[in-house]
Scaffold this active site. Structure first.
Site, mmCIF file in Angstrom:
data_model
loop_
_atom_site.group_PDB
_atom_site.id
_atom_site.type_symbol
_atom_site.label_atom_id
_atom_site.label_comp_id
_atom_site.label_asym_id
_atom_site.label_seq_id
_atom_site.Cartn_x
_atom_site.Cartn_y
_atom_site.Cartn_z
ATOM 1 N N GLU A 67 -6.289 -8.908 4.375
ATOM 2 C CA GLU A 67 -5.463 -8.159 5.333
ATOM 3 C C GLU A 67 -5.474 -8.921 6.645
ATOM 4 O O GLU A 67 -6.541 -9.164 7.218
ATOM 5 C CB GLU A 67 -5.985 -6.733 5.573
ATOM 6 C CG GLU A 67 -5.720 -5.758 4.450
ATOM 7 C CD GLU A 67 -6.069 -4.316 4.832
ATOM 8 O OE1 GLU A 67 -5.858 -3.936 6.013
ATOM 9 O OE2 GLU A 67 -6.537 -3.586 3.947
ATOM 10 N N GLU B 45 0.848 -1.188 0.000
ATOM 11 C CA GLU B 45 0.000 0.000 0.000
ATOM 12 C C GLU B 45 0.883 1.237 0.000
ATOM 13 O O GLU B 45 1.981 1.239 0.548
ATOM 14 C CB GLU B 45 -0.907 0.006 1.239
ATOM 15 C CG GLU B 45 -1.834 1.213 1.304
ATOM 16 C CD GLU B 45 -2.846 1.137 2.437
ATOM 17 O OE1 GLU B 45 -3.713 2.031 2.513
ATOM 18 O OE2 GLU B 45 -2.775 0.194 3.239
ATOM 19 N N GLN C 240 1.798 -5.604 5.971
ATOM 20 C CA GLN C 240 2.140 -5.352 4.590
ATOM 21 C C GLN C 240 3.510 -5.980 4.311
ATOM 22 O O GLN C 240 4.081 -6.620 5.189
ATOM 23 C CB GLN C 240 2.146 -3.855 4.337
ATOM 24 C CG GLN C 240 0.758 -3.222 4.460
ATOM 25 C CD GLN C 240 0.752 -1.730 4.153
ATOM 26 O OE1 GLN C 240 1.650 -1.196 3.525
ATOM 27 N NE2 GLN C 240 -0.281 -1.050 4.623
ATOM 28 N N ASN D 40 -12.293 -1.055 -0.617
ATOM 29 C CA ASN D 40 -11.594 -1.471 0.600
ATOM 30 C C ASN D 40 -12.345 -0.971 1.839
ATOM 31 O O ASN D 40 -12.657 0.218 1.930
ATOM 32 C CB ASN D 40 -10.177 -0.886 0.617
ATOM 33 C CG ASN D 40 -9.460 -1.155 1.932
ATOM 34 O OD1 ASN D 40 -8.997 -2.265 2.182
ATOM 35 N ND2 ASN D 40 -9.388 -0.150 2.800
ATOM 36 N N GLU D 41 -12.663 -1.867 2.734
ATOM 37 C CA GLU D 41 -13.209 -1.543 4.068
ATOM 38 C C GLU D 41 -14.280 -0.451 4.015
ATOM 39 O O GLU D 41 -14.267 0.494 4.803
ATOM 40 C CB GLU D 41 -12.076 -1.146 5.018
ATOM 41 C CG GLU D 41 -11.153 -2.296 5.351
ATOM 42 C CD GLU D 41 -10.103 -1.958 6.405
ATOM 43 O OE1 GLU D 41 -10.076 -0.818 6.904
ATOM 44 O OE2 GLU D 41 -9.295 -2.853 6.729
ATOM 45 N N ASN E 40 -6.699 1.603 2.753
ATOM 46 C CA ASN E 40 -7.386 2.888 2.879
ATOM 47 C C ASN E 40 -6.965 3.872 1.799
ATOM 48 O O ASN E 40 -7.758 4.713 1.362
ATOM 49 C CB ASN E 40 -7.113 3.491 4.260
ATOM 50 C CG ASN E 40 -7.740 2.674 5.376
ATOM 51 O OD1 ASN E 40 -8.469 1.718 5.142
ATOM 52 N ND2 ASN E 40 -7.446 3.054 6.604
ATOM 53 N N TYR F 151 -6.591 -7.757 12.548
ATOM 54 C CA TYR F 151 -5.272 -7.539 13.135
ATOM 55 C C TYR F 151 -5.357 -7.848 14.626
ATOM 56 O O TYR F 151 -6.404 -7.636 15.250
ATOM 57 C CB TYR F 151 -4.812 -6.087 12.934
ATOM 58 C CG TYR F 151 -4.622 -5.696 11.491
ATOM 59 C CD1 TYR F 151 -3.439 -5.997 10.826
ATOM 60 C CD2 TYR F 151 -5.621 -5.041 10.793
ATOM 61 C CE1 TYR F 151 -3.255 -5.646 9.494
ATOM 62 C CE2 TYR F 151 -5.454 -4.683 9.461
ATOM 63 C CZ TYR F 151 -4.265 -4.993 8.815
ATOM 64 O OH TYR F 151 -4.090 -4.648 7.492
#
Length: 503
Positions: free
Chosen positions: A292, A27, A350, A172-173, A72, A244
């Site tokens: 992720e 990213e 990442q 994304n999200e 993001n 996470y």
């Protein structure tokens, strides 16, 4: 502590270990791109600015897929900014991470880097501030052979052949209020469905990922998936999941059991998808793209964002991973493999510097973090058919998840070579004897027992000055007697037990 028992039998098949499970994520955040994979002028950079030391480590790690450009970041990104002559590209404010994006590295550079690294690209489209027309333009630029404005523009920029990107994320999200262009489930679902339909008109061969919940703790979790999939089920191939695990609160017993939460997350997402599929009379089963996941000391992020203004490529969440973190990452990989029938893609976030297995210094070296090792070894040896294992053993109490098993396992049988890899995590503070029964796979012999243990120094990290402090080590090779053996799993450890046919 009493012995744990594990029986492995080839009759109990879960599914094939898809190579896409061993994905990563690049990213435009912090120093993942600039100073990570790309640093023109670095002593080890090639003529295109790609750091060769990072390329070498990416290949060593066994990365199969790389998701790009976010995250993001993608929800405010104009893909056109990152193609064409670098000197003509605009500098933009990146609202996601409060930085200045130079656009010196964009789609064309990423695709060239991906080919050099030997990884499959997984592209995300901006459904935050943009929509269906821009997604279709990007797909045409990337995948159409030629003869149109955008495909010919790609050729003009030096890529005569189409990039042939097969995997695409529809945003994304989008459930997250932190996301630029955040939407309700109905708003996103309708937009994702119309974008998916149009993209598959351009290239029917692509696979699409709809945004699921950004984590299991979201107040809209499961309801979000159900609504989004009612709009998109017939048009997409995957539903995404992100998670996470933050060790910052010091609850070591719970963080070592993080895979319990991931396991439940996958089960709940697939159950929700199957419910929608049944409701819509769909026979096809969707898979999960767990694109992720990692350990992340998230409490440090806001301080990183607050202490500076708008700058280029600042150091951002460059977590130093411990031996404990490596055991957790190894266990999360076990969980992904255990769900091989439903998890088709997974991306550790990442790749470089930003919560990453690879760390670098601008102008200096690159090194492997502790979490690099279980990923690399699992990617190398988890080839073939995943076998369901039901270990029997002791439990221990956790504040977050209640009583959990001390032992977590999965096995992968390579039918082509006859080899067997057993992955096992001992979450407990003491060594654990494990009785293995492999009589269902006769004719094997032990080849190696590799371990990464946090028992002696759980806070140990790899640094530029000491890059080999946390590394795997070899223990006594298992000896089978009548298809059985007993091995000792060190305290708080990730283990790989390898067996091969007798010569």
């Amino acid at each position: 502590m009493p012995n744990a028992q594990l029986t492995v039998d080839p009759a109990f098949r879960v599914g094939e270990a898809d190579r896409r499970i061993f994905g990563s994520f690049v990213e435009h955040m912090g120093r993942c791109v600039y100073g990570g994979i790309y640093e023109p002028g670095h002593p080890n950079a090639d003529s295109r600015g790609y750091r060769r030391d990072v390329l070498d480590l990416t290949r060593e790690m066994g990365v199969s897929v790389v998701r790009y450009p976010g995250g993001n970041f993608v929800s405010g990104y104009r893909w056109e900014d990152g193609v064409g002559p670098v000197g003509d590209r605009p500098r933009r404010l990146d609202l996601a991470w409060k930085t200045i994006e130079t656009n010196a590295f964009g789609l064309d550079e990423f695709m060239t880097w991906a080919a050099e690294a030997g990884v499959e690209p997984m592209m995300a489209v901006n459904l935050g501030t943009r929509g269906m027309p821009e997604a279709c333009d990007l797909l045409e630029y990337a995948n159409h052979p030629g003869g149109t404005q955008l495909s010919d523009l790609r050729r003009k920029h030096g890529a005569e052949q189409p990039y042939g990107v097969r995997l695409w994320c529809l945003g994304n999200e989008m459930d997250g209020p932190w996301q630029v262009g955040h939407k309700t489930a109905d708003e996103y679902g309708r937009l994702a469905a119309e974008t998916a339909r149009a993209m598959k008109m351009i290239d029917p061969s692509i696979s699409l990922v709809a945004c699921g919940s950004s984590n299991r703790g979201m107040p809209t979790f499961a309801g979000w998936e159900a609504t989004v999939l009612e709009h998109t089920y017939e048009h997409v191939d995957y539903i995404s999941a992100h998670t996470y695990y933050d060790p910052s609160d010091g609850d070591r017993a719970s963080i070592l059991a993080s895979a319990v939460d991931m396991d439940a997350f996958i089960t709940e997402v697939t159950a929700t998808a199957d419910h929608v599929g049944a409701k819509l009379r769909q026979k096809r089963k969707l898979k999960v793209s767990f694109d992720e996941w990692n350990v992340w000391y998230q409490s440090r992020l806001q301080a990183d964002l607050d202490r500076r203004g708008w700058v280029e490529a600042p150091a951002l969440i460059e977590d130093d991973y411990t031996a404990d973190d490596a055991v957790v990452v190894g266990d999360l990989l076990i969980t992904l493999l255990r769900h091989a029938d439903r998890v088709g893609v997974a991306c550790q976030a990442q790749l470089a510097n930003v919560i990453a297995p690879i760390r670098t210094r601008n102008g200096g070296p690159a090194w492997r973090q502790s979490i690099f090792h279980p990923f690399a070894l699992t990617a190398r040896h988890a080839r073939g058919t995943v076998l369901r294992t039901e270990p029997v053993g002791p439990t221990y109490p956790t504040e977050r998840y209640g009583d959990v098993p001390v032992l977590d396992t999965v096995a992968v049988h390579d039918e082509e070579t006859g080899g067997l890899a057993v992955f096992a995590v001992n979450r407990g503070p003491d060594a654990l004897p494990l009785d293995l029964d492999l009589r269902g796979l006769p004719g094997l012999r032990g080849e190696a027992h590799t371990t990464l243990s946090a028992g002696d120094d759980p806070a140990a990290t790899n640094t530029e000055a000491d890059p080999e402090r946390v590394t795997p080590r070899e223990l006594t090779t298992p000896t089978l007697d009548g298809g059985r053996c007993t091995v000792a799993l060190p305290a708080t450890s990730w283990n790989l037990l390898r067996f091969v046919p007798q010569s």
